[in-house]
Scaffold this motif. Sequence first.
Motif, short mmCIF file in Angstrom:
data_model
loop_
_atom_site.label_atom_id
_atom_site.label_comp_id
_atom_site.label_asym_id
_atom_site.label_seq_id
_atom_site.Cartn_x
_atom_site.Cartn_y
_atom_site.Cartn_z
N UNK A 1 -7.24 16.67 11.95
CA UNK A 1 -7.78 17.05 10.64
C UNK A 1 -6.81 16.54 9.54
N UNK A 2 -5.49 16.85 9.65
CA UNK A 2 -4.69 16.33 8.41
C UNK A 2 -4.92 14.60 8.34
N UNK A 3 -4.98 13.83 9.65
CA UNK A 3 -4.88 12.57 9.29
C UNK A 3 -6.39 12.06 8.84
N UNK A 4 -7.40 12.82 8.99
CA UNK A 4 -8.55 12.47 8.59
C UNK A 4 -8.47 12.45 6.82
N UNK A 5 -7.89 13.88 6.63
CA UNK A 5 -7.83 13.91 4.96
C UNK A 5 -6.99 13.07 4.63
N UNK A 7 -6.63 10.00 5.44
CA UNK A 7 -7.44 8.67 5.08
C UNK A 7 -8.29 8.67 4.10
N UNK A 8 -9.16 9.82 4.10
CA UNK A 8 -9.98 10.00 2.84
C UNK A 8 -9.05 9.95 1.56
N UNK A 9 -7.92 10.45 1.55
CA UNK A 9 -7.08 10.50 0.24
C UNK A 9 -6.52 9.08 -0.04
N UNK A 10 -6.20 8.55 0.88
CA UNK A 10 -5.32 7.11 0.42
C UNK A 10 -6.03 5.90 1.12
N UNK A 11 -7.47 5.84 1.64
CA UNK A 11 -7.75 4.95 1.99
C UNK A 11 -8.41 3.90 1.05
N UNK A 12 -8.13 2.92 0.44
CA UNK A 12 -8.85 2.14 -0.60
C UNK A 12 -10.31 1.81 -0.24
N UNK A 13 -10.52 1.35 0.98
CA UNK A 13 -11.87 1.12 1.32
C UNK A 13 -12.64 2.31 1.00
N UNK A 14 -12.39 3.47 1.39
CA UNK A 14 -13.30 4.57 1.52
C UNK A 14 -13.43 4.95 0.02
N UNK A 15 -12.55 4.79 -0.98
CA UNK A 15 -12.48 5.12 -2.43
C UNK A 15 -13.41 3.88 -3.06
N UNK A 16 -13.40 2.65 -2.60
CA UNK A 16 -14.36 1.68 -3.17
C UNK A 16 -15.80 2.01 -2.84
N UNK A 17 -15.90 2.54 -1.69
CA UNK A 17 -17.21 2.82 -1.07
C UNK A 17 -17.65 3.85 -2.09
N UNK A 18 -17.03 4.77 -2.16
CA UNK A 18 -17.30 6.33 -2.83
C UNK A 18 -17.75 5.84 -4.26
N UNK A 125 -0.20 4.47 -11.72
CA UNK A 125 0.09 5.70 -10.85
C UNK A 125 0.85 5.36 -9.57
N UNK A 126 0.13 4.35 -8.73
CA UNK A 126 0.64 4.15 -7.36
C UNK A 126 0.21 5.05 -6.67
N UNK A 127 -0.70 5.92 -7.08
CA UNK A 127 -1.57 7.04 -6.35
C UNK A 127 -2.86 6.75 -6.13
N UNK A 128 -3.29 6.62 -5.06
CA UNK A 128 -4.69 6.16 -4.69
C UNK A 128 -5.81 7.44 -5.21
N UNK A 129 -5.40 8.68 -4.81
CA UNK A 129 -6.02 9.84 -5.27
C UNK A 129 -6.48 9.98 -6.55
N UNK A 130 -5.17 9.65 -7.66
CA UNK A 130 -5.16 9.79 -8.82
C UNK A 130 -6.18 8.64 -9.26
N UNK A 131 -6.22 7.53 -8.77
CA UNK A 131 -6.92 6.28 -9.24
C UNK A 131 -8.43 6.76 -9.08
N UNK A 132 -8.76 7.25 -7.86
CA UNK A 132 -10.08 7.64 -7.63
C UNK A 132 -10.90 8.42 -8.82
N UNK A 133 -9.84 9.56 -8.98
CA UNK A 133 -10.38 10.48 -10.00
C UNK A 133 -10.55 10.00 -11.24
N UNK A 134 -9.42 9.04 -11.85
CA UNK A 134 -9.85 8.18 -13.16
C UNK A 134 -10.95 7.56 -13.06
#
Length: 193
Positions: A1-5, A7-18, A125-134
């Motif tokens: 479960x942690x690996x999936x979370x 991936x969701x938090x740090x995967x650039x492709x998932x963020x672009x799709x979202x 920020x070098x952080x994908x989760x922050x970039x997604x929320x921004x």
Amino acid sequence: MQKIMYQIKENKKIHYILIIFIGILLSLGLTQIQIRETHDGSLHLIRILKTDELLKQGQFPPIITPGICNGAGYAMNLFYPPLATYLPLLVKMFVPTYMLALKLFGAICIIASGISMYQLAFQITKRRSIAFFAAFFYMIAPYKLANVYKRYAIGEFMALAFIPWVFLGLYNLFKEDGKKHYFIAIRSNWLNA
């Protein structure tokens, strides 16, 4: 479960799709609006129609638009960035009406604003989760959506889609290695008339 979370938090492709999915959701209302009833929409519709007409007659660049303003003509394309004219016309090549082309261009700008803000926020920020929320909060900003839905101010919402890339170029020039400073020239040139 942690690996999936992770991936969701740090995967650039998932963020672009979202981001694209959120942009599509935010654009669904464009199917219901009448561009002619927005503040600036009828002006842009006339501008795109007349520009296409002048291009088909062989006039390039089409600065003065004859036949409007009681036959006196008007310099519509003098006051808007070139891409605000030519990109909707490019979209028009794939759809049947100018109105649909303008609506699709609005949707493209909403999605592009999320992508450009994601790239800027990640670079800083070098952080994908922050970039997604921004990117998410930038896409749902009331002023930006009002420019699309209420005003249909094509120059403003197009500029808001690309302005994060200008800041990305500035950030790279002053805080990074400076090898991507061309972002400033390319993106700011897109926004100028």
